[in-house]
Design an enzyme around this catalytic site. Structure first.
Site, PDB file in Angstrom:
ATOM      1  N   HIS A  79      27.942 115.489  39.889  1.00 38.36           N
ATOM      2  CA  HIS A  79      27.953 116.396  41.032  1.00 38.36           C
ATOM      3  C   HIS A  79      26.525 116.889  41.258  1.00 38.36           C
ATOM      4  O   HIS A  79      25.671 116.788  40.368  1.00 38.36           O
ATOM      5  CB  HIS A  79      28.876 117.574  40.753  1.00 38.36           C
ATOM      6  CG  HIS A  79      30.322 117.191  40.700  1.00 38.36           C
ATOM      7  ND1 HIS A  79      31.320 118.123  40.777  1.00 38.36           N
ATOM      8  CD2 HIS A  79      30.948 115.993  40.581  1.00 38.36           C
ATOM      9  CE1 HIS A  79      32.494 117.525  40.710  1.00 38.36           C
ATOM     10  NE2 HIS A  79      32.292 116.226  40.578  1.00 38.36           N
ATOM     11  N   GLU A  81      25.129 119.809  41.304  1.00 34.02           N
ATOM     12  CA  GLU A  81      24.655 120.786  40.329  1.00 34.02           C
ATOM     13  C   GLU A  81      24.344 120.122  38.992  1.00 34.02           C
ATOM     14  O   GLU A  81      23.343 120.446  38.348  1.00 34.02           O
ATOM     15  CB  GLU A  81      25.708 121.885  40.110  1.00 34.02           C
ATOM     16  CG  GLU A  81      26.041 122.691  41.346  1.00 34.02           C
ATOM     17  CD  GLU A  81      27.228 122.148  42.135  1.00 34.02           C
ATOM     18  OE1 GLU A  81      27.850 122.939  42.863  1.00 34.02           O
ATOM     19  OE2 GLU A  81      27.529 120.933  42.041  1.00 34.02           O
ATOM     20  N   CYS A 114      32.431 123.578  41.534  1.00 35.73           N
ATOM     21  CA  CYS A 114      33.756 123.232  41.027  1.00 35.73           C
ATOM     22  C   CYS A 114      33.878 123.738  39.586  1.00 35.73           C
ATOM     23  O   CYS A 114      32.932 124.304  39.024  1.00 35.73           O
ATOM     24  CB  CYS A 114      33.957 121.717  41.083  1.00 35.73           C
ATOM     25  SG  CYS A 114      32.989 120.821  39.831  1.00 35.73           S
TER      26      CYS A 114
END
Length: 189
Positions: A79, A81, A114
């Site tokens: 992801h 991040e 998330c």
């Protein structure tokens, strides 16, 4: 079994849009970079509609960027991040962004993290998280963000991590909408 290696790199376009020498003085400038990365990822079809950047908090110096690379690199953990954390750790030569003697680091992400990315935030060593679009914005595209609860944020805040929500949310949400219009792949729903 043959030895397996994992290699994480940036798409070729990153140096075209990222000014590594610029000082990003405000939250808006920092968030605009995270959103620009997410937008470019969508337009160039190199990944999902999520971008992130890590800065030295006080100086505004850019340390690393990240973009969703799940499909491009066949790795469910990549992801935006997570890529930003990995690249910052490599650039600084440290497994933590909170090591003694280091300036405080901040994560700016185009969308609310998330469950995986929020968990990694605790271990990353960043002292501040700023996000643009919200969980419900990503959910409209059928992205499954996992078990993130108000208590998840309280847990981080109780450990000294500041959370700032909805910075430039309409701009960040617009990238998600472009991804929907382009029929971008939903890879975790």
């Amino acid at each position: 079994m043959a030895q397996i290696a994992v290699h994480v790199d940036y798409p070729a376009w990153v140096n075209e849009i990222v000014d590594w020498n610029k000082t990003y003085a405000t939250d808006e400038e920092r968030m605009r970079l995270a959103i620009a990365i997410s937008s470019e990822n969508v337009e160039r079809e190199t990944g999902g509609p999520f971008g992130a950047a890590i800065f030295e908090g006080a100086s505004g110096k850019l340390v690393a960027v990240g973009m969703n690379s799940v499909v491009r690199l066949n790795n469910c953990t990549l992801h935006g991040e997570m890529v930003a954390f990995m690249m910052a750790n490599q650039r600084l030569g440290s497994f933590t962004l909170g090591a003694a003697g280091m300036p405080a680091h901040e994560l700016f992400t185009s969308c609310e993290p998330c469950a995986m990315c929020l968990g990694a935030t605790l271990w990353s060593g960043v002292r501040r998280v700023v996000y643009g679009a919200g969980r419900e914005d990503a959910s409209r595209l059928n992205f499954e963000e996992g078990p993130v609860f108000p208590a998840s944020y309280k847990y981080l805040e109780d450990r000294g991590i500041t959370i700032v929500r909805d910075v430039l949310r309409p701009e960040a949400r617009a990238v998600l909408e472009r991804y929907r219009i382009k029929s971008g792949k939903i890879y975790n729903g």
